[in-house]
Design a protein around this motif. Sequence first.
Motif, PDB file in Angstrom:
ATOM      1  N   SER A 171     -12.247  -7.039   4.757  1.00 40.26           N
ATOM      2  CA  SER A 171     -11.992  -7.337   6.172  1.00 40.26           C
ATOM      3  C   SER A 171     -10.500  -7.431   6.451  1.00 40.26           C
ATOM      4  CB  SER A 171     -12.722  -8.619   6.597  1.00 40.26           C
ATOM      5  OG  SER A 171     -12.067  -9.786   6.149  1.00 40.26           O
ATOM      6  N   ALA A 172      -9.724  -7.934   5.489  1.00 41.33           N
ATOM      7  CA  ALA A 172      -8.268  -8.000   5.672  1.00 41.33           C
ATOM      8  C   ALA A 172      -7.677  -6.598   5.765  1.00 41.33           C
ATOM      9  CB  ALA A 172      -7.626  -8.788   4.538  1.00 41.33           C
ATOM     10  N   ASP A 173      -8.151  -5.700   4.911  1.00 38.98           N
ATOM     11  CA  ASP A 173      -7.697  -4.303   4.982  1.00 38.98           C
ATOM     12  C   ASP A 173      -8.113  -3.675   6.317  1.00 38.98           C
ATOM     13  OD1 ASP A 173      -6.548  -4.411   2.436  1.00 38.98           O
ATOM     14  OD2 ASP A 173      -8.364  -3.658   1.460  1.00 38.98           O
ATOM     15  N   ASN A 174      -9.335  -3.973   6.743  1.00 42.76           N
ATOM     16  CA  ASN A 174      -9.830  -3.439   8.014  1.00 42.76           C
ATOM     17  C   ASN A 174      -9.036  -3.982   9.205  1.00 42.76           C
ATOM     18  OD1 ASN A 174     -11.762  -2.092   6.521  1.00 42.76           O
ATOM     19  ND2 ASN A 174     -13.412  -3.506   7.031  1.00 42.76           N
ATOM     20  N   TYR A 175      -8.619  -5.216   9.103  1.00 40.14           N
ATOM     21  CA  TYR A 175      -7.799  -5.848  10.144  1.00 40.14           C
ATOM     22  C   TYR A 175      -6.474  -5.091  10.271  1.00 40.14           C
ATOM     23  CZ  TYR A 175      -5.599 -10.021  12.441  1.00 40.14           C
ATOM     24  OH  TYR A 175      -4.961 -10.898  13.296  1.00 40.14           O
ATOM     25  N   VAL A 176      -5.842  -4.828   9.159  1.00 38.25           N
ATOM     26  CA  VAL A 176      -4.586  -4.062   9.158  1.00 38.25           C
ATOM     27  C   VAL A 176      -4.822  -2.658   9.725  1.00 38.25           C
ATOM     28  CG1 VAL A 176      -2.872  -2.961   7.652  1.00 38.25           C
ATOM     29  CG2 VAL A 176      -3.440  -5.385   7.345  1.00 38.25           C
ATOM     30  N   ASP A 177      -5.898  -2.011   9.310  1.00 33.31           N
ATOM     31  CA  ASP A 177      -6.218  -0.676   9.836  1.00 33.31           C
ATOM     32  C   ASP A 177      -6.423  -0.717  11.350  1.00 33.31           C
ATOM     33  OD1 ASP A 177      -6.050   0.370   7.277  1.00 33.31           O
ATOM     34  OD2 ASP A 177      -8.231   0.427   6.969  1.00 33.31           O
ATOM     35  N   TRP A 178      -7.103  -1.754  11.829  1.00 36.69           N
ATOM     36  CA  TRP A 178      -7.329  -1.934  13.276  1.00 36.69           C
ATOM     37  C   TRP A 178      -5.989  -2.040  13.995  1.00 36.69           C
ATOM     38  CZ3 TRP A 178      -6.320  -6.658  15.986  1.00 36.69           C
ATOM     39  CH2 TRP A 178      -6.815  -6.732  17.275  1.00 36.69           C
ATOM     40  N   MET A 179      -5.074  -2.840  13.443  1.00 30.40           N
ATOM     41  CA  MET A 179      -3.761  -2.999  14.066  1.00 30.40           C
ATOM     42  C   MET A 179      -2.971  -1.688  14.049  1.00 30.40           C
ATOM     43  SD  MET A 179      -2.626  -6.804  12.806  1.00 30.40           S
ATOM     44  CE  MET A 179      -1.247  -6.969  13.931  1.00 30.40           C
ATOM     45  N   LYS A 180      -3.084  -0.944  12.952  1.00 25.66           N
ATOM     46  CA  LYS A 180      -2.383   0.340  12.870  1.00 25.66           C
ATOM     47  C   LYS A 180      -2.952   1.336  13.881  1.00 25.66           C
ATOM     48  CE  LYS A 180      -0.765   0.068   8.106  1.00 25.66           C
ATOM     49  NZ  LYS A 180      -0.901   0.588   6.729  1.00 25.66           N
ATOM     50  N   LYS A 181      -4.259   1.370  13.991  1.00 21.74           N
ATOM     51  CA  LYS A 181      -4.906   2.282  14.928  1.00 21.74           C
ATOM     52  C   LYS A 181      -4.478   1.997  16.363  1.00 21.74           C
ATOM     53  CE  LYS A 181      -9.464   3.991  16.219  1.00 21.74           C
ATOM     54  NZ  LYS A 181     -10.903   3.858  16.026  1.00 21.74           N
ATOM     55  N   LEU A 182      -4.247   0.717  16.667  1.00 19.22           N
ATOM     56  CA  LEU A 182      -3.820   0.336  18.016  1.00 19.22           C
ATOM     57  C   LEU A 182      -2.319   0.464  18.228  1.00 19.22           C
ATOM     58  CD1 LEU A 182      -5.990  -2.883  18.515  1.00 19.22           C
ATOM     59  CD2 LEU A 182      -6.429  -0.572  19.393  1.00 19.22           C
ATOM     60  N   GLY A 183      -1.580   0.795  17.166  1.00 19.65           N
ATOM     61  CA  GLY A 183      -0.135   0.909  17.270  1.00 19.65           C
ATOM     62  C   GLY A 183       0.570  -0.430  17.188  1.00 19.65           C
TER      63      GLY A 183
END
Length: 186
Positions: A171-183
């Motif tokens: 979930s921590a990795d997914n959180y970072v991916d979510w933030m990256k996807k949103l810029g």
Amino acid sequence: MKRTLVIVAHPHLASSNVNRCWINKLNQYNEQITLHDLYSHYPTFKIDPSFEQSLIENHQNLVLQFPIYWFNCPPLLKQWLDEVFTYGWAYGTDGNKLKNKKVGLAVSAGIKKSDYSKNGRYKLSLEEILKPFELTMNYVKADFQKIFAVYGANNEPNYQDKITLNDINQSADNYVDWMKKLGMLI
């Protein structure tokens, strides 16, 4: 100016496996992210609105990170919203400090995702339950983003649907991916 301000609002952060893991992961991006723990910064609940407004103004994006408490946010985050998102700053004739700023929610829920569904225990999705946040951000003309959520973050020893340590780390990795996807992170 740093890219993203993450407002962490967890009244029992020391016992939170999910939120502590998220913070540890986000600390790897400290050149882009400012983590601001409300409960450690304001143990007496005496918020400094000017300081908080300045923090927000010095970041491009805002994430509110919190556990779901009674189908809402913890009390200090609600107080923070009331005292920081003021007339003339966040809304009103001259209130435009949040206009077009990306704002997202990163939330941990203690129960399983299927409970937050039309046919589930609560008959509503988490997005529906958290709709007041979207309405608030729309009111202040912020750019509200899709919610990032993790379910099963229950610390009770006998809770059957608790997520595993591997799930928490993922979930921590997914959180970072979510933030990256949103810029919000690059």
